[in-house]
Design an enzyme around this catalytic site. Structure first.
Site, PDB file in Angstrom:
ATOM      1  N   ALA A 315       0.830  -1.204   0.000  1.00 46.32           N
ATOM      2  CA  ALA A 315       0.000   0.000   0.000  1.00 46.32           C
ATOM      3  C   ALA A 315       0.864   1.254   0.000  1.00 46.32           C
ATOM      4  O   ALA A 315       1.938   1.273   0.604  1.00 46.32           O
ATOM      5  CB  ALA A 315      -0.914  -0.006   1.217  1.00 46.32           C
ATOM      6  N   PRO A 316       0.415   2.317  -0.682  1.00 49.26           N
ATOM      7  CA  PRO A 316       1.171   3.576  -0.678  1.00 49.26           C
ATOM      8  C   PRO A 316       1.296   4.135   0.738  1.00 49.26           C
ATOM      9  O   PRO A 316       0.451   3.877   1.594  1.00 49.26           O
ATOM     10  CB  PRO A 316       0.322   4.492  -1.561  1.00 49.26           C
ATOM     11  CG  PRO A 316      -0.553   3.584  -2.364  1.00 49.26           C
ATOM     12  CD  PRO A 316      -0.801   2.387  -1.509  1.00 49.26           C
ATOM     13  N   GLY A 317       2.330   4.923   0.959  1.00 47.70           N
ATOM     14  CA  GLY A 317       2.540   5.536   2.267  1.00 47.70           C
ATOM     15  C   GLY A 317       3.825   5.058   2.909  1.00 47.70           C
ATOM     16  O   GLY A 317       4.535   4.199   2.373  1.00 47.70           O
ATOM     17  N   ARG A 319       6.073   2.951   5.190  1.00 45.96           N
ATOM     18  CA  ARG A 319       5.967   1.570   5.664  1.00 45.96           C
ATOM     19  C   ARG A 319       5.868   1.536   7.192  1.00 45.96           C
ATOM     20  O   ARG A 319       6.623   2.188   7.897  1.00 45.96           O
ATOM     21  CB  ARG A 319       7.174   0.773   5.187  1.00 45.96           C
ATOM     22  CG  ARG A 319       7.112  -0.699   5.505  1.00 45.96           C
ATOM     23  CD  ARG A 319       8.282  -1.444   4.882  1.00 45.96           C
ATOM     24  NE  ARG A 319       8.207  -1.424   3.416  1.00 45.96           N
ATOM     25  CZ  ARG A 319       9.162  -1.910   2.621  1.00 45.96           C
ATOM     26  NH1 ARG A 319      10.270  -2.422   3.154  1.00 45.96           N
ATOM     27  NH2 ARG A 319       9.023  -1.874   1.307  1.00 45.96           N
ATOM     28  N   GLY A 320       4.919   0.756   7.692  1.00 46.62           N
ATOM     29  CA  GLY A 320       4.705   0.685   9.129  1.00 46.62           C
ATOM     30  C   GLY A 320       5.755  -0.144   9.844  1.00 46.62           C
ATOM     31  O   GLY A 320       6.408  -1.007   9.246  1.00 46.62           O
ATOM     32  N   MET A 321       5.900   0.109  11.148  1.00 47.73           N
ATOM     33  CA  MET A 321       6.856  -0.633  11.958  1.00 47.73           C
ATOM     34  C   MET A 321       6.250  -1.883  12.573  1.00 47.73           C
ATOM     35  O   MET A 321       6.962  -2.744  13.070  1.00 47.73           O
ATOM     36  CB  MET A 321       7.404   0.274  13.063  1.00 47.73           C
ATOM     37  CG  MET A 321       8.284   1.397  12.537  1.00 47.73           C
ATOM     38  SD  MET A 321       9.008   2.392  13.858  1.00 47.73           S
ATOM     39  CE  MET A 321       7.617   3.436  14.274  1.00 47.73           C
ATOM     40  N   LYS A 336      -4.051  -5.880   6.173  1.00 51.48           N
ATOM     41  CA  LYS A 336      -3.021  -5.553   7.161  1.00 51.48           C
ATOM     42  C   LYS A 336      -2.605  -6.822   7.906  1.00 51.48           C
ATOM     43  O   LYS A 336      -3.453  -7.495   8.511  1.00 51.48           O
ATOM     44  CB  LYS A 336      -3.544  -4.500   8.140  1.00 51.48           C
ATOM     45  CG  LYS A 336      -4.061  -3.239   7.447  1.00 51.48           C
ATOM     46  CD  LYS A 336      -4.729  -2.273   8.405  1.00 51.48           C
ATOM     47  CE  LYS A 336      -3.734  -1.538   9.257  1.00 51.48           C
ATOM     48  NZ  LYS A 336      -4.385  -0.423   9.998  1.00 51.48           N
ATOM     49  N   ASP A 371     -13.341   1.041  11.048  1.00 50.06           N
ATOM     50  CA  ASP A 371     -13.700  -0.317  11.450  1.00 50.06           C
ATOM     51  C   ASP A 371     -12.871  -1.314  10.647  1.00 50.06           C
ATOM     52  O   ASP A 371     -12.399  -1.018   9.544  1.00 50.06           O
ATOM     53  CB  ASP A 371     -15.191  -0.556  11.209  1.00 50.06           C
ATOM     54  CG  ASP A 371     -15.722  -1.740  12.006  1.00 50.06           C
ATOM     55  OD1 ASP A 371     -14.970  -2.296  12.824  1.00 50.06           O
ATOM     56  OD2 ASP A 371     -16.889  -2.110  11.802  1.00 50.06           O
TER      57      ASP A 371
END
Length: 578
Positions: A315-317, A319-321, A336, A371
């Site tokens: 997904a764009p954005g 990158r999560g940790m 996710k 949600d």
């Protein structure tokens, strides 16, 4: 297995669903009393209780079935016969669509989410599309302006089941007529009429009258939020008549409505006309049938996948940790997966992350938290996965992936509405759009805090912008209750050198938050800093947060509006209500 056991199992599952939905309706039917008594804490508890009902009753049925079968294993042919018997019970059953989802849930619990095939489950419905059973009474009532709109609205309000007195019924009716006249014009309004749902829709501290404004040029939503004054008198706060406004009211970032719906499929179909942008899944979600909404969401995903040639990509954005997030380029949802290992600064477990997501599911989301639907053993065809994403999945979440050759199985994931990450949005907009986004962000923080939610990580990358321009929080791994946080002022430096030191000159304990520090990461952009200081400078003061905590501890439940303050009648037409 004894002959005839398949039918007994099918009947047991359906009876279990009957019991679950009966309790669902029982909890829902208490919404009017809770509203009239202004028992807002009971409103919140009832919402949590209703969410838990489904899984509780699935568990009861699973235990019954284990007793019936004496724990013996069942072969594929036996399971197919159970489903065949269950399918035969559905043609005359009023809530067939949710009964199929309940069957799926029981099967998944019994077999630990394995062997999830169309032959054994209702991946798609066994019944004709959008087929409805006989409705014992109409869902809605028509009102025509034979004696003018004042008389019509007086009849509508007089028909309501609410037993509290009105603060000023005549004033509210004139406000509505004024709004409708501004919207339609006098001549068009005279030729229009209303169709109003028999049941009120309760949520938070409001009872919503939901109807359709039927005009010569089409049908519009007609929504009236009914609130109480501090003295317990009723008033109508606004009138909403656009599909965009209705879409926000029924949005995916809000708590589920409490609306008495013995025939949910019929209610969903009735709502469809005034919520044309909502999917079937979103409509079921809005009325509290969240488990069936999950079924419909999965069906929507399968239909999209069958009709596209796209591959899943990251997904764009930023990158999560904690989470690995991927999507299909043209699909409006993201997937996710909790990573196997988190970045060093994220001192938490996967169980903690899942608990945070469950907290959001059960809490009042106040229109500011997306949600999610939770899935186990989610199957993906390798041909639908881009090479870069496959490499990333194996690198970041290998422990959660099983390779089946042509497919992979992801042990656990969440599906969530896709939004434009706020940090990307802020890079792309200027002028009024930038100002609106910063105002929205600050309002989101305030409304979450008032609902006893502290986001933890308040960076722009953890928020998204919806198609209606609303800012919504979607990264929950550091979320906690406001009452668990210790908001502190930064002590003054002891010596001039303290401010140049690499370590703080003051002690910091777990749970300590210093709002002054927010300014460093929220105001670094020179385009954004002045807007923040103008609109949200109080967010940088610890005393602001402590005052909110005190209100929460005193039991105060804030009002939550699904529309802008400027749309309130008291603001539009000048008369303050309190």
């Amino acid at each position: 297995m004894p002959r005839g056991l398949e039918l007994l199992i099918a009947q047991t599952i359906l009876q279990g669903f009957d019991a679950q939905y009966g309790r669902f309706l029982e909890v829902t039917s208490g919404a009017q009393q809770r509203f009239e008594q202004a028992d807002w804490h009971a409103v919140q508890q009832a919402m949590k209780n209703r969410i838990h009902l489904y899984d509780h009753h699935v568990g009861l049925v699973v235990e019954q079935l284990r007793c019936i079968t004496n724990g013996q294993s069942t072969d594929a042919a036996f399971l197919l016969r159970v489903k065949e018997h269950y399918t035969r019970l559905l043609p005359d059953y009023p809530r067939f669509e949710i009964a199929e989802s309940f069957f799926n849930s029981v099967y998944c619990r019994l077999f630990d989410h394995r062997s999830l095939t169309p032959e054994r489950l209702f991946i798609f419905s066994s019944q004709p599309e959008r087929r409805f059973r006989t409705i014992p009474r109409p869902l809605a009532k028509d009102f025509h302006p034979d004696h003018g709109w004042e008389s019509l609205l007086m009849r509508v309000i007089s028909d309501l089941p609410l037993r509290l007195r009105w603060q000023n019924k005549s004033r509210d009716i004139h406000y509505i007529i004024r709004h409708l006249t501004e919207t339609l014009g006098t001549d068009n309004l005279a030729e229009s009429h209303l169709q109003v749902a028999n049941e009120l829709f309760y949520r938070n501290k409001a009872a919503w009258l939901v109807g359709k404004l039927i005009t010569s040029s089409g049908t519009l939503p007609f929504l009236l939020p009914i609130h109480q004054t501090d003295d317990g008198e009723l008033f109508i706060d606004t009138c909403l008549t656009t599909t965009a406004e209705a879409s926000i009211v029924f949005g995916f970032a809000r708590s589920y409505f409490m609306v008495y719906a013995p025939l949910p499929a019929a209610l969903v179909e009735w709502l469809r006309e005034i919520l044309p942008g909502k999917t079937t899944a979103e409509l079921y979600m809005a009325i509290g049938c969240q488990k069936h909404a999950k079924t419909e969401s999965y069906r929507e995903y399968l239909v999209y996948l069958q009709g596209c040639n796209e591959q899943f990509i990251e997904a764009p954005g930023i990158r999560g940790m904690v989470m690995l997030v991927f999507t299909l380029p043209g699909f409006d949802r993201v997937f996710k997966v909790i990573k196997d290992k988190f970045a060093p600064q994220k001192e938490m477990s996967a169980a903690h992350v899942r608990a945070c997501y469950q907290l959001v599911k059960e809490h009042d989301r106040v229109g500011r938290m997306a949600d999610t639907q939770e899935f186990e053993n989610f199957v993906l065809e390798k041909r639908h996965i881009s090479p870069a994403l496959m490499e990333l999945l194996l690198q970041e979440a290998a422990e959660k992936i099983t390779d089946l050759g042509e497919q992979i199985v992801i042990r656990h994931l969440y599906i969530e509405r896709r939004m434009v990450p706020l940090n990307i949005w802020l890079e792309q907009v200027e002028g009024q759009q930038l100002r609106d986004a910063i105002e929205e962000y600050g309002n989101a923080i305030r409304q979450l805090a008032a609902a006893n939610i502290f986001p933890g990580d308040m960076l722009f990358k953890n928020f998204g912008v919806t198609r209606h321009g609303r800012v919504v929080f979607y990264d929950y791994d550091e979320i906690c209750y406001m009452t668990e946080v210790n908001f502190r002022d930064i002590p003054p430096p002891r010596y001039p050198e303290d401010e140049l030191a690499s370590e703080p000159w003051y002690s910091v304990s777990p749970g300590d938050v210093f709002p002054e520090e927010f300014r460093h990461w929220l105001c670094a952009d020179p385009r954004i800093g002045p807007l923040f200081e103008e609109m949200h400078a109080d967010l940088f003061r610890a005393d602001y947060w402590r005052a909110l905590q005190n209100r929460i501890r005193e039991g105060h439940v804030e009002d939550v509006y699904a529309y802008r303050r400027r749309q309130r009648f008291s603001v539009r037409y000048g008369e303050m209500l309190f």
